[in-house]
Motif scaffolding. Structure first.
Motif, PDB file in Angstrom:
ATOM      1  N   UNK A 775       1.246   8.039  -4.933  1.00  0.00           N
ATOM      2  CA  UNK A 775       0.905   6.855  -4.146  1.00  0.00           C
ATOM      3  C   UNK A 775       1.933   5.761  -4.330  1.00  0.00           C
ATOM      4  N   UNK A 776       2.349   5.548  -5.599  1.00  0.00           N
ATOM      5  CA  UNK A 776       3.323   4.483  -5.825  1.00  0.00           C
ATOM      6  C   UNK A 776       4.666   4.802  -5.180  1.00  0.00           C
ATOM      7  N   UNK A 777       5.105   6.074  -5.272  1.00  0.00           N
ATOM      8  CA  UNK A 777       6.377   6.440  -4.638  1.00  0.00           C
ATOM      9  C   UNK A 777       6.274   6.294  -3.128  1.00  0.00           C
ATOM     10  N   UNK A 778       5.098   6.671  -2.552  1.00  0.00           N
ATOM     11  CA  UNK A 778       4.901   6.495  -1.110  1.00  0.00           C
ATOM     12  C   UNK A 778       5.012   5.031  -0.738  1.00  0.00           C
ATOM     13  N   UNK A 779       4.380   4.137  -1.591  1.00  0.00           N
ATOM     14  CA  UNK A 779       4.463   2.701  -1.323  1.00  0.00           C
ATOM     15  C   UNK A 779       5.895   2.198  -1.408  1.00  0.00           C
ATOM     16  N   UNK A 780       6.630   2.722  -2.380  1.00  0.00           N
ATOM     17  CA  UNK A 780       8.025   2.329  -2.566  1.00  0.00           C
ATOM     18  C   UNK A 780       8.845   2.693  -1.324  1.00  0.00           C
ATOM     19  N   UNK A 781       8.719   3.973  -0.837  1.00  0.00           N
ATOM     20  CA  UNK A 781       9.511   4.434   0.302  1.00  0.00           C
ATOM     21  C   UNK A 781       9.132   3.659   1.561  1.00  0.00           C
ATOM     22  N   UNK A 782       7.824   3.467   1.772  1.00  0.00           N
ATOM     23  CA  UNK A 782       7.392   2.734   2.958  1.00  0.00           C
ATOM     24  C   UNK A 782       7.966   1.327   2.995  1.00  0.00           C
ATOM     25  N   UNK A 783       7.911   0.607   1.825  1.00  0.00           N
ATOM     26  CA  UNK A 783       8.441  -0.756   1.786  1.00  0.00           C
ATOM     27  C   UNK A 783       9.928  -0.786   2.107  1.00  0.00           C
ATOM     28  N   UNK A 784      10.713   0.171   1.521  1.00  0.00           N
ATOM     29  CA  UNK A 784      12.159   0.172   1.745  1.00  0.00           C
ATOM     30  C   UNK A 784      12.493   0.528   3.194  1.00  0.00           C
TER      31      UNK A 784
END
Length: 887
Positions: A775-784
């Motif tokens: 979930x955190x990696x998904x949030x990271x990629x989405x934000x970038x």
């Protein structure tokens, strides 16, 4: 005895010579019978002058006369001579009767065999050949004498037979060939003088020696010969021949060719061959007139015509029709080559090869371009001609553009064309030639099914010439057509008086399909064949291609359908059937508005695609399809539009959940910050209250201070509990592959990119598993990714890559935006710091926090062409143990 032998052989030579001369003068119709009787009488006479030897036998040279009978007259003459002479020998009787008759019959047969094989094949070696033949004949006679009863001693007649027979045979047969040759020459001369149209006269110094019968019938030519005689009587001719031409008083042209020769006595004589050349002169004048008419016909003819010089392929003349049809001026053509006027060089060379090999070219079909770009179809006919001693090519162009168009017109137009062809064939042979030479089969049958007309292609198909087909019954020429579809349709067309068009597999040309047009008229039936073999093969290929396309569409997981201009379904694949919850048969013919009930956005979008002929991508929420979000891609087609759509409900729910989590994360971070700021002044206030409570002057207020401290403690405990509730959940790390996470996110990212009319490129590399929180990696990629998309204009490209760099796994997000100012780079990641007008400054702060929880580093490269974010993840111990590298 020898004197009698000599007398007998002389009689044989004399009478055989007379018979040979008689044979050469007797009319051939009765010569076989006359020669048989004559040779029978000569043989009887020869047998009368004989030599008697012992045992009642007589000897003579009858074998020579019987051989000559068979040789000259053949089997008929030999049989007649043998019967006459054998009867006489029988009348004589004696013990040698059988031997004598055998001699007669045998040599008649020998002469017949020699005549049939050798009479026309002898050459100049006659003396030696016939001497050897005479020796053979002597040997046969001696064998008969020696062995046929009564047996006789041959020693007394051996020498005369071996001497006289070869000599007499050689003389009489060579006399036959000499006489035959002499009489043949006389016959030739008589034929020339009597029956030949040659006007011939031979004369010497005294006057005419002989002249042909044809010359006697032409007084004018006889007078000309007389003048030649008078002229050359006073002249001394040195050359062997002389030629003279004379114009007579009546305007006739007479030409004489005079030849000098010498008579056997050495006297000079002349042979004159005279001809009236008036007709030839007239022919020459006619030729000149024809040339003049040709020039006029060339210039004023209804068809295009051109003359090309073969030495340099240049036009030396073209007619008016050529210039008008092609829209050119004479100066634009003369001196130019066909290549200068747009003719293909390879095609022209092929045309020249056919012309050189055949001497003439017919029905050579080509397309020509006019100066206006208009294409015309022509049939070329060409042949080699001589103009002013130059080799040239005369080309006639028959414009068949209209005829080509007529071949594809409706049945009534074709029927009209047949009627016009019948009328025009009487006045214009050129059109008839076009029909005869067109590449399609055409023939006409009368009411009795007899051929009345066939063109050349029909001759090729039926395998017979036109002369063999005309007036022949069709079903007798092609009996294998009985009972076929061709017979049924021909009878049906004639019976109902309506044209019928059908397809038929040819029995004459293997694997050839024809489209047969039958056109009935009052006096018969016209049949027209069009070769559709190639079209048939293309249709099969098209059907196969359509089947393959249908198979692909049926195997797709995405829904696909096609509608016409009235928005009615014309095709629906299996996936669309499931989405619409209706069968294909139920959907076909329905309007799309009945399926998307109340969805005005979809209806207007589809109409816009059909109207503007432009593709369109959009999303709708469909109440009629089990409450689903749909992503639709519509493309214009000739008859309407085609449409792909997929269910994106799951993606929409994920986007909503991610947005909710993003908001909760932001609220949590804000709560943490606010709580931290509140606790600091509260701690100061509590400390000062404790100090005041310890002072004596404030002793009386201590209970109040204690109450205030307890309330502050209570507020602090409430804040502590709130911070504990708002604190970010502890990161849950487990081994998984970064590419798997990105692959699951890709459809969502692709949808965001597509809706913004921007491009997305995903390049996964070969990397090991890492300890990650999905979930955190998904949030990271989405934000970038969303930051990068917001920084780019439409049409730009955003790239996501994963790769190994030394001992780290790198996630790279690269945009083509305007870049980040250098002064702002060091503030990135600070909460509430942002360069965007509507930003909160918490997105990158969250990214830094997630990277920190994964022990990763964030590196940034930015310039005016874009920004690159590199997240470097450390490779955990055991990352390669039991975990595969994933691409």
């Amino acid at each position: 005895m020898y004197f009698v032998f000599i007398q007998n052989i002389i009689e044989v030579l004399f009478f055989c010579g007379i018979v040979i001369l008689v044979d050469l003068t007797v009319y051939k119709k009765y010569s076989y019978y006359v020669m048989g009787i004559v040779f029978g009488l000569v043989t009887i006479f020869v047998m009368k002058t004989n030599v008697w030897v012992g045992n009642g036998r007589l000897f003579d040279f009858r074998h020579i006369t019987m051989t000559m009978a068979g040789f000259i007259g053949g089997p008929v003459t030999a049989v007649i001579a043998a019967l006459i002479s054998a009867l006489y020998r029988y009348h004589l009787g004696g013990s040698g009767l059988i031997c004598g008759i055998t001699d007669i019959l045998l040599f008649g047969l020998i002469g017949t065999v020699l005549g049939s094989h050798l009479r026309q094949r002898q050459n100049g070696k006659k003396l030696l050949f016939w001497f050897i033949a005479g020796l053979g004949m002597s040997a046969i006679v001696l064998l008969i004498i020696a062995f046929v009863p009564p047996v006789t001693d041959i020693r007394e007649v051996l020498a005369p037979y071996l001497l006289f027979t070869p000599v007499a045979t050689c003389l009489i047969f060579n006399f036959y060939y000499w006489a035959n040759k002499s009489f043949s020459k006389v016959s030739i001369l008589n034929a020339i003088l009597k029956d030949s149209p040659i006007n011939l006269m031979a004369f010497d110094g005294q006057g005419p020696i002989l002249q042909s019968e044809n010359l006697k019938k032409e007084p004018r030519l006889s007078q000309f010969c007389a003048s030649l005689f008078q002229f050359y009587q006073n002249q001394t001719l040195s050359p062997r021949s002389h030629h003279q031409e004379l114009l007579t008083d009546d305007g006739r042209y007479v030409v004489g060719d005079l030849l000098l020769f010498h008579m056997p006595n050495g006297q000079r004589a002349y042979v004159a061959i005279v001809n009236d050349t008036t007709d030839r002169k007239e022919e020459q004048k006619t030729i000149l007139r024809v040339k003049d008419r040709f020039a006029k016909a060339f210039e004023l003819g209804p068809n295009m015509m051109a003359i090309i010089r073969k030495s340099d392929d240049q036009y030396i003349d073209v007619n008016r029709r050529f210039l008008e049809t092609r829209g050119l001026l004479r100066k634009d053509v003369i001196g130019k080559t066909p290549f200068d006027l747009g003719v293909s060089e390879s095609g022209f060379r092929k045309f020249l090869e056919v012309l050189d090999s055949q001497g003439i070219v017919k029905n050579f079909e080509r397309r020509l371009e006019s100066s206006t770009g208009h294409t015309i179809h022509v049939i070329l006919s060409a042949q080699n001609i001589q103009i002013e001693n130059q080799d040239c090519i005369l080309i006639a162009y028959n414009d068949v553009t209209e005829i080509r168009q007529m071949q594809i017109e409706k049945v009534t137009e074709l029927k009209l064309r047949l009627k016009l062809e019948e009328e025009l064939s009487k006045s214009n042979q050129l059109i008839a030639d076009v029909i005869a030479n067109m590449p399609d089969v055409f023939y006409v049958l009368d009411n009795d099914w007899r051929f009345k007309y066939v063109n050349r292609r029909a001759e090729e198909l039926l395998g017979k010439r036109r002369e063999e087909l005309i007036d022949q019954i069709y079903w007798e020429v092609l009996p294998q057509k009985r009972g076929s579809d061709l017979e049924k349709n021909c009878y049906q067309a004639k019976k109902n008086d309506i044209p019928i068009i059908f397809e038929n597999l040819s029995l004459c040309e293997k694997d050839t399909w024809f489209q047969v047009h039958t056109f009935p008229f009052q006096s018969g039936l016209a049949v027209y064949y069009v070769d559709i073999t190639e079209r048939k093969l293309m249709r099969q290929k098209l059907m196969k291609s359509e089947q393959e396309m249908a198979s692909i569409l049926e195997s797709m997981t995405d829904c696909f359908f096609a509608v016409n201009e009235n928005l009615q379904f014309t095709y629906v694949n299996s996936a669309a059937e499931l989405a619409f919850a209706q069968t294909r048969n139920e959907l076909l013919g329905q309007s799309i508005t009945e399926v998307y009930k109340g969805n005005e956005i979809a209806t207007q979008s589809f109409k816009r695609v059909i109207r503007e002929k432009k593709s369109l991508n959009f999303e709708i929420f469909s109440d009629g399809l089990s409450v689903k979000w749909l992503e639709i891609s519509a493309y214009p087609a000739e008859t309407g539009l085609t449409c792909f759509f997929r269910d994106i409900t799951h993606r929409k729910n994920e986007e909503k959940e991610l947005a909710r989590l993003d908001r909760l994360n932001l609220v949590g971070q804000m709560a943490a910050g606010i709580g931290h700021e509140l606790r600091n002044p509260m701690t100061s206030v509590r400390g000062y209250l404790q100090l005041l409570g310890e002072k004596s002057q404030c002793e009386q207020h201590k209970p109040i201070f204690e109450l205030m401290i307890s309330e502050l403690d209570r507020a602090n405990s409430i804040i502590t509990e709130f911070l504990s509730l708002a604190r970010t959940k502890q990161t849950e790390l487990k081994f998984q592959n970064l590419n798997d996470i990105l692959s699951l996110l890709y459809p969502l990212l692709e949808a965001d990119t597509f809706t913004q009319n921007k491009k997305l490129l995903y390049l996964p590399g070969k990397i090991p598993d890492l300890e990650l929180d999905r979930k955190e990696i998904s949030q990271l990629v989405l934000n970038l990714v969303r930051n990068g998309l917001e920084a780019m204009d439409e049409g730009k490209l955003l790239t996501i890559r994963t790769f190994l760099k030394q001992d780290k796994v790198v996630l790279a997000v690269e945009d083509e935006g305007c870049g980040i100012p250098p002064e702002s780079l060091h503030n990135l990641g600070t909460p509430f710091y942002t360069t965007k007008d509507n930003g909160t400054g918490l997105g990158l702060a969250t990214c830094y926090k997630i990277a920190e929880s994964h022990k990763a580093q964030i590196e940034i490269e930015s310039n005016a062409n874009g920004t690159k974010f590199y997240i470097l993840f450390p490779i955990s111990e055991g990352a390669h143990e039991g975990n595969k590298l994933i691409v």
